[in-house]
Write a protein that holds these residues in place. Structure first.
Motif, PDB file in Angstrom:
ATOM      1  N   LEU A   4      32.398  37.595  48.780  1.00  0.00           N
ATOM      2  CA  LEU A   4      33.752  37.190  48.113  1.00  0.00           C
ATOM      3  C   LEU A   4      33.287  37.801  46.856  1.00  0.00           C
ATOM      4  O   LEU A   4      33.674  38.154  45.337  1.00  0.00           O
ATOM      5  CB  LEU A   4      34.458  36.121  47.620  1.00  0.00           C
ATOM      6  CG  LEU A   4      35.123  35.973  48.506  1.00  0.00           C
ATOM      7  CD1 LEU A   4      35.992  34.233  48.445  1.00  0.00           C
ATOM      8  CD2 LEU A   4      36.641  36.927  48.645  1.00  0.00           C
ATOM      9  N   ASP A   5      32.159  38.222  46.644  1.00  0.00           N
ATOM     10  CA  ASP A   5      30.809  38.389  45.995  1.00  0.00           C
ATOM     11  C   ASP A   5      30.779  40.315  45.543  1.00  0.00           C
ATOM     12  O   ASP A   5      30.603  40.919  44.040  1.00  0.00           O
ATOM     13  CB  ASP A   5      29.260  38.916  45.825  1.00  0.00           C
ATOM     14  CG  ASP A   5      28.859  36.971  45.334  1.00  0.00           C
ATOM     15  OD1 ASP A   5      28.799  36.163  46.201  1.00  0.00           O
ATOM     16  OD2 ASP A   5      29.409  36.160  44.246  1.00  0.00           O
ATOM     17  N   THR A  10      35.559  41.257  49.829  1.00  0.00           N
ATOM     18  CA  THR A  10      36.569  40.934  48.939  1.00  0.00           C
ATOM     19  C   THR A  10      37.921  41.444  50.061  1.00  0.00           C
ATOM     20  O   THR A  10      39.245  41.145  51.408  1.00  0.00           O
ATOM     21  CB  THR A  10      37.199  40.628  47.727  1.00  0.00           C
ATOM     22  OG1 THR A  10      35.823  40.364  47.388  1.00  0.00           O
ATOM     23  CG2 THR A  10      38.165  39.728  47.432  1.00  0.00           C
ATOM     24  N   THR A  13      37.698  41.094  54.033  1.00  0.00           N
ATOM     25  CA  THR A  13      38.397  39.325  53.985  1.00  0.00           C
ATOM     26  C   THR A  13      40.035  39.281  54.018  1.00  0.00           C
ATOM     27  O   THR A  13      40.322  38.581  54.970  1.00  0.00           O
ATOM     28  CB  THR A  13      37.797  38.597  53.277  1.00  0.00           C
ATOM     29  OG1 THR A  13      35.861  38.263  53.079  1.00  0.00           O
ATOM     30  CG2 THR A  13      37.808  37.237  53.007  1.00  0.00           C
TER      31      THR A  13
ATOM     32  N   ASN B  29      40.069  41.988  39.011  1.00  0.00           N
ATOM     33  CA  ASN B  29      38.953  42.175  39.383  1.00  0.00           C
ATOM     34  C   ASN B  29      38.300  43.675  39.844  1.00  0.00           C
ATOM     35  O   ASN B  29      36.818  43.387  40.266  1.00  0.00           O
ATOM     36  CB  ASN B  29      38.626  41.494  41.185  1.00  0.00           C
ATOM     37  CG  ASN B  29      39.604  39.851  41.290  1.00  0.00           C
ATOM     38  OD1 ASN B  29      38.412  39.100  41.738  1.00  0.00           O
ATOM     39  ND2 ASN B  29      40.205  39.667  40.811  1.00  0.00           N
ATOM     40  N   LEU B 149      35.288  33.342  42.146  1.00  0.00           N
ATOM     41  CA  LEU B 149      35.561  33.360  43.176  1.00  0.00           C
ATOM     42  C   LEU B 149      36.816  32.807  43.625  1.00  0.00           C
ATOM     43  O   LEU B 149      37.538  33.787  44.185  1.00  0.00           O
ATOM     44  CB  LEU B 149      34.611  31.433  43.536  1.00  0.00           C
ATOM     45  CG  LEU B 149      33.384  32.411  44.396  1.00  0.00           C
ATOM     46  CD1 LEU B 149      33.039  30.931  44.589  1.00  0.00           C
ATOM     47  CD2 LEU B 149      32.630  32.995  45.415  1.00  0.00           C
ATOM     48  N   ARG B 152      38.123  36.169  43.426  1.00  0.00           N
ATOM     49  CA  ARG B 152      38.495  36.919  44.443  1.00  0.00           C
ATOM     50  C   ARG B 152      39.077  36.042  45.895  1.00  0.00           C
ATOM     51  O   ARG B 152      39.350  37.036  46.283  1.00  0.00           O
ATOM     52  CB  ARG B 152      36.432  36.710  45.010  1.00  0.00           C
ATOM     53  CG  ARG B 152      36.226  37.508  43.791  1.00  0.00           C
ATOM     54  CD  ARG B 152      36.357  38.801  44.211  1.00  0.00           C
ATOM     55  NE  ARG B 152      35.917  39.836  43.039  1.00  0.00           N
ATOM     56  CZ  ARG B 152      35.075  40.479  43.029  1.00  0.00           C
ATOM     57  NH1 ARG B 152      33.978  40.492  43.718  1.00  0.00           N
ATOM     58  NH2 ARG B 152      34.725  41.352  42.051  1.00  0.00           N
ATOM     59  N   ILE B 153      39.047  35.212  45.934  1.00  0.00           N
ATOM     60  CA  ILE B 153      40.450  34.363  46.828  1.00  0.00           C
ATOM     61  C   ILE B 153      41.300  34.625  46.611  1.00  0.00           C
ATOM     62  O   ILE B 153      42.219  35.404  47.897  1.00  0.00           O
ATOM     63  CB  ILE B 153      39.814  32.424  46.612  1.00  0.00           C
ATOM     64  CG1 ILE B 153      38.294  32.155  47.143  1.00  0.00           C
ATOM     65  CG2 ILE B 153      41.019  32.393  47.417  1.00  0.00           C
ATOM     66  CD1 ILE B 153      38.043  30.757  47.067  1.00  0.00           C
ATOM     67  N   THR B 155      42.080  37.658  45.368  1.00  0.00           N
ATOM     68  CA  THR B 155      42.273  39.510  45.864  1.00  0.00           C
ATOM     69  C   THR B 155      42.542  38.795  47.348  1.00  0.00           C
ATOM     70  O   THR B 155      43.600  39.848  47.770  1.00  0.00           O
ATOM     71  CB  THR B 155      40.937  40.076  45.352  1.00  0.00           C
ATOM     72  OG1 THR B 155      41.375  39.702  43.644  1.00  0.00           O
ATOM     73  CG2 THR B 155      41.310  41.203  45.637  1.00  0.00           C
ATOM     74  N   ALA B 156      42.046  38.444  48.225  1.00  0.00           N
ATOM     75  CA  ALA B 156      41.809  38.518  49.752  1.00  0.00           C
ATOM     76  C   ALA B 156      43.037  37.738  49.714  1.00  0.00           C
ATOM     77  O   ALA B 156      43.664  38.292  51.224  1.00  0.00           O
ATOM     78  CB  ALA B 156      41.125  37.801  49.808  1.00  0.00           C
TER      79      ALA B 156
END
Lengths: 31, 174
Positions: A4-5, A10, A13, B29, B149, B152-153, B155-156
């Protein structure tokens, strides 16, 4: 390193999760 | 107002709020995080102060409230729609043999988790990072990492979420 960095990590994933969850949905709907 | 009009309006509001929410998520992001890193690295440049002072509070306000409106309008849509129910959707339609219900349920769960991330992880930590609430430098550093984080989560998670929301009434790719 946490995937995720990076933006690409991302997105990858997210796509992998989409594939896995589609399989789950198909399994649940078939149950 | 008849039910077709109600459904149509709820869906429209859901789209508008959802686009606002996810658009700002992608701004944070894909644009803001790299821009902050570049601004901090550019020792002779103007620095990131204006971003934190003028852009972030406004962007975060639209972001977190759009998330609420998206979730509420989505829940209202499910209640209004005769072929869905909140119970059926949030139990993923298990045992009901309706792949549309299961698909929408997966999207709805992902959206709900994303809403939780916004209000419980991103916003409280961003308040520390932006100095809107008191925090030591160590607390700010940790808050920055947690907010990053969580963002980002989200976004995923938005990637499968949008697939399933659209696929509920149409079709999954496989």
């Amino acid at each position: 390193m946490n995937p995720l960095d990076s933006i690409s990590g991302t997105i990858i994933t997210g796509v992998v999760l989409a594939v896995i969850l589609t399989v789950v949905i198909n399994a649940l709907a078939g149950a | 107002m008849d039910s077709i009009m109600m459904l149509s309006l709820e869906r429209w509001v859901h789209f508008l709020a959802g686009v606002t929410w996810i658009g700002l998520l992608y701004f944070f992001n894909f644009v803001n995080a790299p821009a902050m890193a570049a601004a901090n690295a550019d020792k002779e440049g103007p620095g990131p102060a204006a971003i934190g002072k003028y852009i972030m509070p406004r962007a975060l306000a639209w972001f977190r409230w759009a998330a609420v409106v998206t979730w509420v309008s989505g829940a209202m849509y499910i209640v209004s729609a005769g072929h869905y129910s909140l119970h059926g959707v949030f139990t993923l339609g298990v045992g009901q043999g309706n792949v549309g219900l299961t698909t929408l349920g997966m999207g709805a769960w992902l959206g709900t988790i994303m809403l939780f991330n916004v209000w419980v992880l991103i916003w409280p930590n961003q308040k520390k990072v932006l100095g809107l609430v008191a925090a030591t430098d160590a607390e700010k550093a940790r808050a920055r990492r947690v907010a990053f984080l969580a963002s980002r989560i989200n976004t995923a998670l938005s990637i499968p979420m949008l697939l399933f929301m659209g696929a509920a009434s149409h079709s999954l790719p496989f």
